[in-house]
Each structure stands twice: as structure tokens, then as C-alpha cells.
Enzyme design. Structure first.
Site, PDB file in Angstrom:
ATOM      1  N   GLY A  78      77.096 -85.910 -39.462  1.00  0.00           N
ATOM      2  CA  GLY A  78      78.436 -85.823 -39.459  1.00  0.00           C
ATOM      3  C   GLY A  78      79.302 -85.445 -40.924  1.00  0.00           C
ATOM      4  O   GLY A  78      78.920 -84.472 -41.456  1.00  0.00           O
ATOM      5  N   ARG A 142      73.651 -83.588 -34.566  1.00  0.00           N
ATOM      6  CA  ARG A 142      72.432 -84.477 -35.025  1.00  0.00           C
ATOM      7  C   ARG A 142      71.184 -84.367 -33.830  1.00  0.00           C
ATOM      8  O   ARG A 142      70.644 -85.842 -33.376  1.00  0.00           O
ATOM      9  CB  ARG A 142      73.565 -85.720 -34.029  1.00  0.00           C
ATOM     10  N   ASP A 173      68.965 -89.600 -41.916  1.00  0.00           N
ATOM     11  CA  ASP A 173      68.469 -89.485 -40.527  1.00  0.00           C
ATOM     12  C   ASP A 173      67.879 -88.027 -40.717  1.00  0.00           C
ATOM     13  O   ASP A 173      67.551 -87.682 -40.379  1.00  0.00           O
ATOM     14  CB  ASP A 173      69.388 -89.752 -39.248  1.00  0.00           C
ATOM     15  N   LYS A 199      74.010 -85.575 -48.107  1.00  0.00           N
ATOM     16  CA  LYS A 199      75.781 -85.005 -47.924  1.00  0.00           C
ATOM     17  C   LYS A 199      76.083 -86.677 -46.592  1.00  0.00           C
ATOM     18  O   LYS A 199      74.782 -86.813 -45.910  1.00  0.00           O
ATOM     19  CB  LYS A 199      75.289 -83.889 -46.806  1.00  0.00           C
ATOM     20  N   THR A 200      77.103 -87.363 -46.569  1.00  0.00           N
ATOM     21  CA  THR A 200      77.725 -87.771 -46.388  1.00  0.00           C
ATOM     22  C   THR A 200      79.042 -88.513 -46.553  1.00  0.00           C
ATOM     23  O   THR A 200      78.651 -89.411 -47.698  1.00  0.00           O
ATOM     24  CB  THR A 200      76.483 -89.310 -45.139  1.00  0.00           C
ATOM     25  N   ASP A 202      80.137 -91.768 -45.884  1.00  0.00           N
ATOM     26  CA  ASP A 202      80.117 -92.071 -45.785  1.00  0.00           C
ATOM     27  C   ASP A 202      79.415 -93.506 -47.647  1.00  0.00           C
ATOM     28  O   ASP A 202      79.716 -94.766 -47.575  1.00  0.00           O
ATOM     29  CB  ASP A 202      78.752 -93.019 -44.908  1.00  0.00           C
TER      30      ASP A 202
HETATM   31  P1  FBP Z   1      76.549 -88.830 -40.949  1.00  0.00           P
HETATM   32  O1  FBP Z   1      75.874 -90.179 -41.494  1.00  0.00           O
HETATM   33  O2  FBP Z   1      75.497 -87.988 -40.566  1.00  0.00           O
HETATM   34  O3  FBP Z   1      77.116 -88.616 -42.597  1.00  0.00           O
HETATM   35  O4  FBP Z   1      77.976 -89.553 -40.507  1.00  0.00           O
HETATM   36  C1  FBP Z   1      78.642 -90.556 -41.097  1.00  0.00           C
HETATM   37  C2  FBP Z   1      79.592 -90.905 -39.933  1.00  0.00           C
HETATM   38  O5  FBP Z   1      80.782 -89.489 -40.402  1.00  0.00           O
HETATM   39  C3  FBP Z   1      80.076 -92.381 -39.695  1.00  0.00           C
HETATM   40  O6  FBP Z   1      81.373 -92.689 -40.880  1.00  0.00           O
HETATM   41  C4  FBP Z   1      80.261 -91.908 -38.728  1.00  0.00           C
HETATM   42  O7  FBP Z   1      80.345 -93.789 -38.368  1.00  0.00           O
HETATM   43  C5  FBP Z   1      79.583 -91.315 -37.657  1.00  0.00           C
HETATM   44  O8  FBP Z   1      79.438 -90.186 -38.832  1.00  0.00           O
HETATM   45  C6  FBP Z   1      80.627 -90.740 -36.393  1.00  0.00           C
HETATM   46  O9  FBP Z   1      79.773 -89.884 -35.539  1.00  0.00           O
HETATM   47  P2  FBP Z   1      79.775 -88.492 -34.731  1.00  0.00           P
HETATM   48  O10 FBP Z   1      81.509 -87.428 -35.405  1.00  0.00           O
HETATM   49  O11 FBP Z   1      79.321 -88.879 -34.371  1.00  0.00           O
HETATM   50  O12 FBP Z   1      81.596 -89.352 -34.362  1.00  0.00           O
END
Ligand code: FBP
Length: 465
Positions: A78, A142, A173, A199-200, A202
Site C-alpha cells: 500500500g 503486491r 509482508d 513502510k506502512t 498502518d
Molecule cells: P501495507 O500493509 O502494504 O502498508 O498496506 C496497508 C493498507 O493501506 C491498509 O491500511 C489497507 O487495509 C490496505 O492497505 C488496503 O490495500 P489495497 O491498496 O490493496 O486496497
């Protein structure tokens, strides 16, 4: 890129600050061996070549650095504000060591490495993306890196481009993928460093070295601004309860940080719900209680913050989902016609899970029973928790009205804030932090530390604005 606005020009001219230790020549100091937080023996067995590497800290050195090498970089998972600054920091660091050094970006995530899709960064391209949000400079993806064939295809292109080190910017991941790749290359003696960059938005990648993952600061500030605007609207119109879901599936850090910044009437915390073993009805009763208490004072409005992953933390729902996944995985279940699925599910659930299933609004129950992901699992992320809760609160308030314990009016609005903040222009904190992470990686490569994580303690980074 199209003509730039004054804001873009001003933002581009911001010079991110580097920690003192990275401002001139550096000296690497090896510290204690690292170890995993749990399952040490198993992980050591799985990663015999990369487990237990020492912590590396950089201090001011004396000799002017110089080193010749090419580097590859991947954005994975993300989006998070600041990703472009990791790249510009790495680019500046690599070029400062030798202007002939090249930085390549693999396109659309780890898939770009496997499919040999890449670009070479240039001064002009990097300058267009300094201090901007998004991952669009090379895109993200991803794709999981887990097959030997993928690792070998990656090795093929890395050797073709003369790449000595690969930096993978990602969440838990993606960093797992980076570890698996690092271990494979180390076992094969390929001599390619793999560096993970945490990075995230979250905020769920934390340890002694990572006090916060990049993007969290900007994303929570962006959501908080939106929530603050809603709160103002709410106080002005005085007629709606706003149910606001916030990204963060496996941790509630975003919701909690936004709550600290905006002081909503209610903020649910998934981890607390799990720890206290709350049921969906407990949560609904709690919200309805707050709504009723405010209504008694004539305030039929308010804000509720809900973490994205809440539903999966409610123990009873977790059990229901687990049984649904098992029930619907059988060949018999797969052959049942769509219109008969709900009845089939009801006939096969245990009494406790059936009671939970029957307590859900019909649309949520059918979403749970009918919609599967490609692995055949219930698609929990599609459930609109903010609507589910407001619907159930509405039902509870109607019962309370009949019982004479509630006399107000209840009208709800729903919001989901996630994508709105993931590509915001990085705050000065994230701009500095990310640039430093990238620059730090260049020094890690220069001193040849294979498979190390690139991290910077915030205590050594410049102060946040
Ligand atoms: P990462 O763990 O890869 O940083 O992504 C987190 C996130 O932003 C979450 O908050 C959310 O649930 C998810 O990505 C949404 O993923 P997508 O972009 O595939 O809809």
C-alpha cells in the site's frame, strides 16, 4: 510532468534534513547480534545465512566516502507518503558516492523484478518527484516473492544491470519477502545485498529500531483534518451521527492517533475489543448508550471512529468466520446454488455461530455467506463496518425508545478514510525521515552489509514540525 503550481514548486524546493551522522563521511559501528522476538530456533533454521546479523549504527567518519555500484529499488504494498523521498535520498546518496553509479526502479512492485520491467532514474525524473506523495514514480504492487523461479529471474536482471544491492520498500509482508530473497541470494553466494525499508501508514511495523513506520504521520494528519472538518460540520448542523471507518486492518493505531488529534465522541479500538472479549452487541450497546446520553442533553449528533479491522477482532465473529470458511470450503458447499447458500450455511453452523449469524443485518449476513476471495475465504474487508454498526445502533435505539430509555433522533452519515491519505504530500517529518532512510541505505550498501534492514531511529532524525 505538466506545468507545476506554486505549491508544487515550493514543496519541491524543500530540502529534507539528514541526521548529523549522515551529513558527511560515515563510519559503520557493528553492535549486538539481532534476534527475532519469538520462535528463535525455528527462524534461525529457516534463515541460516541471514539470522542474527548485528545492528549497524552510523557515526561521523573521517574519510570522504566513494564507492562504485548500481542499485535497484522496489515499492511494494500500500502507498505511504514519503516513498518518493526514500528514492530521492537513495539516489542522492548513491550519486554522491560516485556520479557514475546508477539507480534502477522496478515497475509496479516486486512483479517488475520478476518480469524485468524497470527504468533508470535521472536527475530530471527525481527532481519532479521530490517531497511528493504517492508511489507513481515507478508504481507499486503486491506480488509475493516466494518461488525459486522468481528469485532466479530477479537474479538474472540484477546481474544484467550490474546491480549490487536491491532495496525493497514495504510493510510486513514485503519485508518477509525481502528476508526470503536475501536468504536465498546469500545461500547461493550471489553477492547481492537485499535491504528492507519499513513502510506502512498502518503503523504496525514497530520495534526498538523503528518507532514509527513512514507515512503514518502524514496519513493520520490528513485523516484528522478531514475528521476535524466533519466534527465542525456536525457541531454546526447538529443533526447527524458520523460513523467514520479508518484504514488499518490488523492494528488500530491510525484510529487511535486520529482520536488523540480530534477528540471524537467515540473511538473503538479493535485490540481492546479483543482483549475484553466484547461481542458485537456489547459494542452496539456501548455506542447506543453514548448516543442516548448525548440525546438526553439535546445533542443528537456526534462522531464515532472505527478501525478498519474491527470486525475480525470481535471473538464471536472471528469464530463465525472461521466456521464459515470451513463450511464453505467443501465440495458439497461449492455445488449449492447461490440462492440456496444462506439456508445451507444456516443448516451447517453450530448453534452458537448460528445465533451470531442470525443477529447480523441481512445484507452483512449474505455478504459473509456468499462472497469469497480467490482462496475461498470470506471477504471481511468488503464489509462496511461503519454501516453495519450504525444500522445496529439504530435498531437498538428503536428498542430503547419503546422501553422509554431514549427520546432523541438518530440519523447517520458514513465515511471510509483510507485512500484519501495514503498519497498525501509527506509532512516535513515524513519527508526528512524518508529521505534519511534512502540516504542511509546508500551508506549501508557502500559498507557492503548484506541483508540488513535499513532503519533510522527517530531520535537521530530531525525534529518533527
Ligand atoms: P501495507 O500493509 O502494504 O502498508 O498496506 C496497508 C493498507 O493501506 C491498509 O491500511 C489497507 O487495509 C490496505 O492497505 C488496503 O490495500 P489495497 O491498496 O490493496 O486496497
Amino acid at each position: 510532468m505538466a506545468e507545476k503550481s506554486n505549491l508544487q514548486i515550493a514543496r519541491a524546493s524543500y530540502q529534507p534534513k539528514l541526521p548529523k551522522a549522515l551529513q558527511g563521511p560515515v563510519k559503520a559501528i557493528e553492535g549486538a547480534a539481532t534476534q527475532s522476538v519469538g520462535n528463535q530456533a525455528e527462524i534461525k533454521e529457516l534463515f541460516p545465512n541471514t539470522y542474527g546479523m548485528p545492528v549497524v549504527e552510523f557515526a561521523q567518519g573521517t574519510a570522504a566516502p566513494s564507492a562504485k555500484f548500481n542499485v535497484g529499488i522496489i515499492l511494494s504494498g500500500g502507498q505511504a507518503p514519503g516513498g518518493h523521498n526514500v528514492i530521492s535520498g537513495l539516489y542522492d546518496g548513491v550519486k554522491a558516492l560516485d556520479p557514475a553509479n546508477k539507480l534502477y526502479g522496478f515497475l509496479m512492485g516486486p512483479g517488475g523484478l520478476v518480469d524485468h520491467k524497470y527504468i533508470e532514474f535521472t536527475d530530471a525524473l527525481i527532481d519532479d518527484y521530490r517531497n511528493t506523495g504517492g508511489f507513481d514514480i515507478i508504481g507499486s504492487g503486491r506480488t509475493k516473492l516466494e518461488e525459486v523461479d522468481q528469485f532466479e529471474k530477479g537474479y538474472e536482471i540484477l546481474t544484467e544491470l550490474g546491480i549490487k544491492a536491491l532495496v525493497i520498500i514495504g510493510g510486513d509482508d514485503s519485508n518477509t519477502n525481502a528476508c526470503v530473497l536475501a536468504e536465498y541470494y546469500a545461500a547461493k553466494g550471489y553477492g547481492i545485498q537485499v535491504i528492507g525499508c519499513p513502510k506502512t501508514i498502518d503503523g504496525d511495523l514497530k520495534n526498538d529500531q523503528i518507532e514509527t513506520s513512514f507515512g503514518f504521520d502524514t496519513a493520520t494528519k490528513t485523516y484528522s483534518e478531514l475528521i476535524g472538518n466533519i466534527e465542525r460540520d456536525c457541531n454546526s448542523a447538529r443533526k447527524y451521527w458520523h460513523f467514520i471507518k479508518l484504514m488499518g486492518r490488523s492494528a488500530s493505531h491510525i484510529a487511535l492517533e486520529c482520536a488523540l488529534q480530534t477528540q471524537p465522541n467515540i473511538c473503538l479500538v479493535s485490540e481492546e475489543v479483543e482483549a475484553k472479549g466484547h461481542s458485537l452487541d456489547d459494542i452496539v450497546s456501548y455506542i447506543a448508550g453514548v448516543v442516548a446520553a448525548r440525546a438526553a442533553k439535546g445533542n443528537n449528533f456526534g462522531t464515532v471512529l472505527i478501525p478498519e479491522g474491527l470486525i475480525e477482532f470481535i471473538p464471536a465473529i472471528k469464530k463465525l468466520i472461521a466456521e464459515l470458511n470451513d463450511t464453505l470450503a467443501t465440495e458439497e458447499a461449492k455445488s449449492v446454488a447461490r440462492e440456496d447458500q444462506i439456508e445451507y450455511v444456516k443448516a451447517h453452523l453450530s448453534p452458537a455461530n448460528l445465533a451470531v449469524f442470525n443477529s447480523l443485518p441481512a445484507d452483512v449476513a449474505s455478504q459473509l455467506a456468499l462472497d469469497r476471495d480467490p482462496h475461498g475465504n470470506v471477504q471481511v474487508s468488503l464489509i462496511e463496518t461503519e454501516k453495519l454498526l450504525s444500522k445496529m445502533v439504530g435498531r437498538k435505539l428503536a428498542e430503547m425508545k419503546k422501553a422509554g430509555t431514549y427520546t432523541g433522533k438518530f440519523s447517520a452519515q458514513h465515511h471510509f478514510f483510507g485512500y484519501e491519505g495514503r498519497c498525501a504530500a509527506p509532512s516535513n517529518f515524513d519527508a526528512d525521515y524518508c529521505y534519511s532512510l534512502g540516504y542511509n541505505a546508500s551508506r549501508l550498501i557502500a559498507c557492503g552489509k548484506t541483508g540488513y534492514m535499513s532503519v533510522i531511529k527517530n531520535t537521530t532524525a530531525p525534529a518533527a514540525e
